[in-house]
Write an enzyme that holds these catalytic residues in place. Structure first.
Site, short mmCIF file in Angstrom:
data_model
loop_
_atom_site.label_atom_id
_atom_site.label_comp_id
_atom_site.label_asym_id
_atom_site.label_seq_id
_atom_site.Cartn_x
_atom_site.Cartn_y
_atom_site.Cartn_z
N HIS A 1 0.88 -1.17 0.00
CA HIS A 1 0.00 0.00 0.00
C HIS A 1 0.92 1.22 0.00
O HIS A 1 1.50 1.54 1.04
CB HIS A 1 -0.88 0.01 1.25
CG HIS A 1 -1.74 -1.21 1.41
ND1 HIS A 1 -3.05 -1.25 1.02
CD2 HIS A 1 -1.46 -2.44 1.92
CE1 HIS A 1 -3.56 -2.45 1.29
NE2 HIS A 1 -2.60 -3.19 1.83
N PHE A 2 1.08 1.86 -1.15
CA PHE A 2 1.98 3.01 -1.25
C PHE A 2 1.24 4.35 -1.12
O PHE A 2 1.82 5.41 -1.26
CB PHE A 2 2.80 2.95 -2.54
CG PHE A 2 3.95 1.96 -2.50
CD1 PHE A 2 4.27 1.25 -1.35
CD2 PHE A 2 4.74 1.75 -3.63
CE1 PHE A 2 5.33 0.35 -1.31
CE2 PHE A 2 5.82 0.86 -3.61
CZ PHE A 2 6.12 0.16 -2.45
N ARG A 3 -0.09 4.28 -0.88
CA ARG A 3 -0.88 5.41 -0.41
C ARG A 3 -1.12 6.55 -1.41
O ARG A 3 -1.61 7.61 -1.02
CB ARG A 3 -0.25 6.03 0.86
CG ARG A 3 -0.01 5.05 2.00
CD ARG A 3 -1.28 4.43 2.48
NE ARG A 3 -1.13 3.68 3.73
CZ ARG A 3 -1.94 2.70 4.11
NH1 ARG A 3 -2.94 2.34 3.33
NH2 ARG A 3 -1.76 2.09 5.25
N ASN B 1 -6.92 0.34 -2.31
CA ASN B 1 -7.63 1.15 -1.31
C ASN B 1 -6.92 2.49 -1.05
O ASN B 1 -6.53 2.81 0.06
CB ASN B 1 -7.86 0.38 -0.01
CG ASN B 1 -6.60 -0.24 0.55
OD1 ASN B 1 -5.66 -0.55 -0.18
ND2 ASN B 1 -6.57 -0.43 1.85
N HIS C 1 -8.60 -10.36 1.21
CA HIS C 1 -8.33 -10.12 2.63
C HIS C 1 -9.49 -10.78 3.37
O HIS C 1 -10.64 -10.39 3.21
CB HIS C 1 -8.30 -8.61 2.90
CG HIS C 1 -8.16 -8.25 4.35
ND1 HIS C 1 -7.21 -7.34 4.79
CD2 HIS C 1 -8.82 -8.64 5.46
CE1 HIS C 1 -7.31 -7.22 6.11
NE2 HIS C 1 -8.29 -7.99 6.53
N ASN D 1 -3.92 -5.62 10.33
CA ASN D 1 -5.09 -6.46 10.04
C ASN D 1 -4.70 -7.39 8.90
O ASN D 1 -4.28 -6.90 7.86
CB ASN D 1 -6.28 -5.62 9.59
CG ASN D 1 -6.78 -4.67 10.67
OD1 ASN D 1 -6.46 -4.85 11.84
ND2 ASN D 1 -7.53 -3.67 10.28
N ASP E 1 2.83 -6.67 2.78
CA ASP E 1 1.65 -5.88 3.14
C ASP E 1 2.10 -4.52 3.71
O ASP E 1 1.51 -4.00 4.65
CB ASP E 1 0.75 -6.62 4.14
CG ASP E 1 -0.62 -5.97 4.29
OD1 ASP E 1 -0.97 -5.12 3.44
OD2 ASP E 1 -1.33 -6.29 5.26
N HIS F 1 1.62 4.34 8.13
CA HIS F 1 0.83 5.42 8.74
C HIS F 1 1.81 6.31 9.49
O HIS F 1 2.91 5.88 9.84
CB HIS F 1 -0.19 4.85 9.74
CG HIS F 1 -1.19 3.93 9.12
ND1 HIS F 1 -2.25 4.37 8.35
CD2 HIS F 1 -1.28 2.57 9.14
CE1 HIS F 1 -2.95 3.33 7.93
NE2 HIS F 1 -2.38 2.22 8.38
N GLY G 1 -1.55 -1.37 10.25
CA GLY G 1 -0.59 -1.40 9.15
C GLY G 1 0.73 -0.78 9.56
O GLY G 1 0.79 0.02 10.50
#
Length: 447
Positions: free
Chosen positions: A64-66, A96, A180, A285, A312, A316, A331
């Site tokens: 997840h590189f946001r 996401n 997931h 999660n 994963d 944050h 995360g």
């Protein structure tokens, strides 16, 4: 004139073997592998890997590189640099973000961002929701890694909880469906119980009780049942319990499997005993669970019921992580330290280097049909990582490359380090420095 790199005296790890020899890279391709290759011109870059191991670049099937929308935590540029420093040369990023990658238009926008700013090879997963089947059917499977479904809500709330929609998606696509799996009803019930007792300040060590073994098993077993019923190609992300490992088989080769599984570094490294010290920094999660679960996950990885190791990676900010339990997001960042953590497990006698390469390089390439990557073979793209197994260093704020500026491994001393990363035939990382070289390519798929 052709660009050439010659790696001399390497211990080359590939397809279950370690051989000593040289690797000649020409432009973006591995041109020759032999016991000894002579220097052919003065312009050739020569790297003496004496005593060190050369691995294929790792392929991380879940990050997840946001970007877009959450770039205060991370972005494609910052995290892909951190990935190169950790020996990960290719990544598959999740949908996401904000906006979510649930339309073909948004997917193309993400590819455009990566084409400009990614330092590592890239692809994306398309996101499924309760109401975007039409968009899913527009996706060309040759252009993306696969489809991602959240069967338990996580960052970005893309929960697919309509059984009819789920069955329709499973029946309608040939793409790899990565899921997931956590049962939302079970989690909500558990959370309500502890919220009544503690309010928002629930002790962090209750995270694996709230997001429980039962929640994971219930969801993953249902997904597998549906995949068997519909014939879908299912990949279950980030297993966290020993119980779930028994849902998978090692009786057939990976290329023939219709149902596969992944485990992440944090579930192989941490256990619930670490919450007391690490708190929300190891809140993921699905949750990090017991030491027994950790041991069973490793066992299933080694006996091939689990097919792939991933990170994963999901950063944050420290400010966000310092919130009370109910608002501290799940995360953490991992791409820079995943390989050295695996090599530490090798030092501990838990896993061979050949097995690390199989699970983090070869198998993601097989599972997602990645073209000409994940192996050290003549004619393949030259994505290579040189590692020194005896060069200790300590993770600290000064050497962390994540935009969020922290790591769950802070203070850890690792025995091994990545000394060089070569991407598509170009040296992109050299002894703690990411070089300002743009060599990244979009991943292509043999489908």
């Amino acid at each position: 004139m052709k660009r050439q790199i010659l790696i001399k005296n390497a211990r080359i790890v590939n397809e279950g073997k370690i051989i000593e020899g040289d690797i000649l890279v020409e432009d973006d391709i591995i041109k020759e592998i032999d016991t000894s290759i002579s220097v052919k011109s003065a312009d050739m870059t020569v790297i003496d890997a004496e005593g060190n191991y050369v691995l294929p670049g790792l392929i991380d099937d879940q990050v997840h590189f946001r970007e877009p929308g959450l770039t205060h935590k991370a972005d494609i540029e910052s995290e892909s640099k951190a990935a190169l420093a950790g020996g990960i040369t290719s990544f598959i990023e999740m949908p996401n973000t904000n906006p979510q990658t649930t339309t073909v238009e948004k997917l193309e926008e993400k590819f455009a961002i990566a084409a400009k700013s990614s330092h590592a090879n890239y692809s994306f997963m398309f996101g499924g929701t309760n109401d975007n089947l039409d968009e899913i059917l527009k996706v060309d499977p040759k252009t993306v890694a696969g489809l991602k479904l959240f069967l338990g809500s996580s960052t970005g709330n893309m929960l697919v909880d309509d059984p009819k929609v789920l069955e329709k998606i499973f029946s309608s696509t040939d793409m790899v469906i990565s899921v997931h799996c956590e049962d939302e009803g079970t989690i909500r019930q558990n959370l309500a119980k502890y919220k009544a007792e503690y309010g928002d300040d629930i002790p962090m060590e209750l995270h694996p009780i709230i997001r429980s073994e039962e929640a994971c098993y219930l969801s993953s077993s249902k997904a597998i049942e549906l995949a068997k019923k519909t014939g879908a190609r299912l990949h279950v992300f980030h297993l966290s319990t020993g119980k779930e490992t028994h849902l998978f088989t090692n009786k057939i080769p990976l290329k023939d499997k219709k149902i596969t599984a992944e485990v992440c570094i944090h579930h192989l490294w941490f256990s619930d005993e670490d919450y007391a010290k690490k708190g929300s920094h190891i809140k993921w999660n699905p949750a990090v669970k017991t030491a027994k679960d950790r041991d069973q996950l490793l066992k299933a990885l080694l006996d091939d019921r689990i097919d792939v190791i991933a990170t994963d990676h999901a950063p944050h900010t420290l400010e966000e992580k310092s919130n009370p339990y109910t608002s501290a997001p799940s995360g953490g960042p991992l791409v820079q330290h995943a390989l050295v953590a695996l090599l530490e497990m090798h030092h501990q006698g838990k896993i061979s280097i050949e097995k690390i390469v199989e699970k983090a390089c070869h198998n993601p390439a097989i599972l997602f049909d990645v073209e000409k990557r994940g192996y050290i073979k003549e004619g393949y793209f030259a994505d290579l990582v040189i590692v020194d197994l005896n060069s200790p260093w300590t993770v600290n704020k000064a050497n962390i490359l994540y935009k969020c500026g922290w790591s769950p491994f802070e203070g850890n001393t690792f025995k091994s380090r990545v000394t060089h990363t070569i991407l598509n035939g170009q040296l992109v990382y050299n002894n703690f420095k990411v070089l300002n070289v743009k060599a990244a390519k979009r991943l292509t798929f043999n489908r």
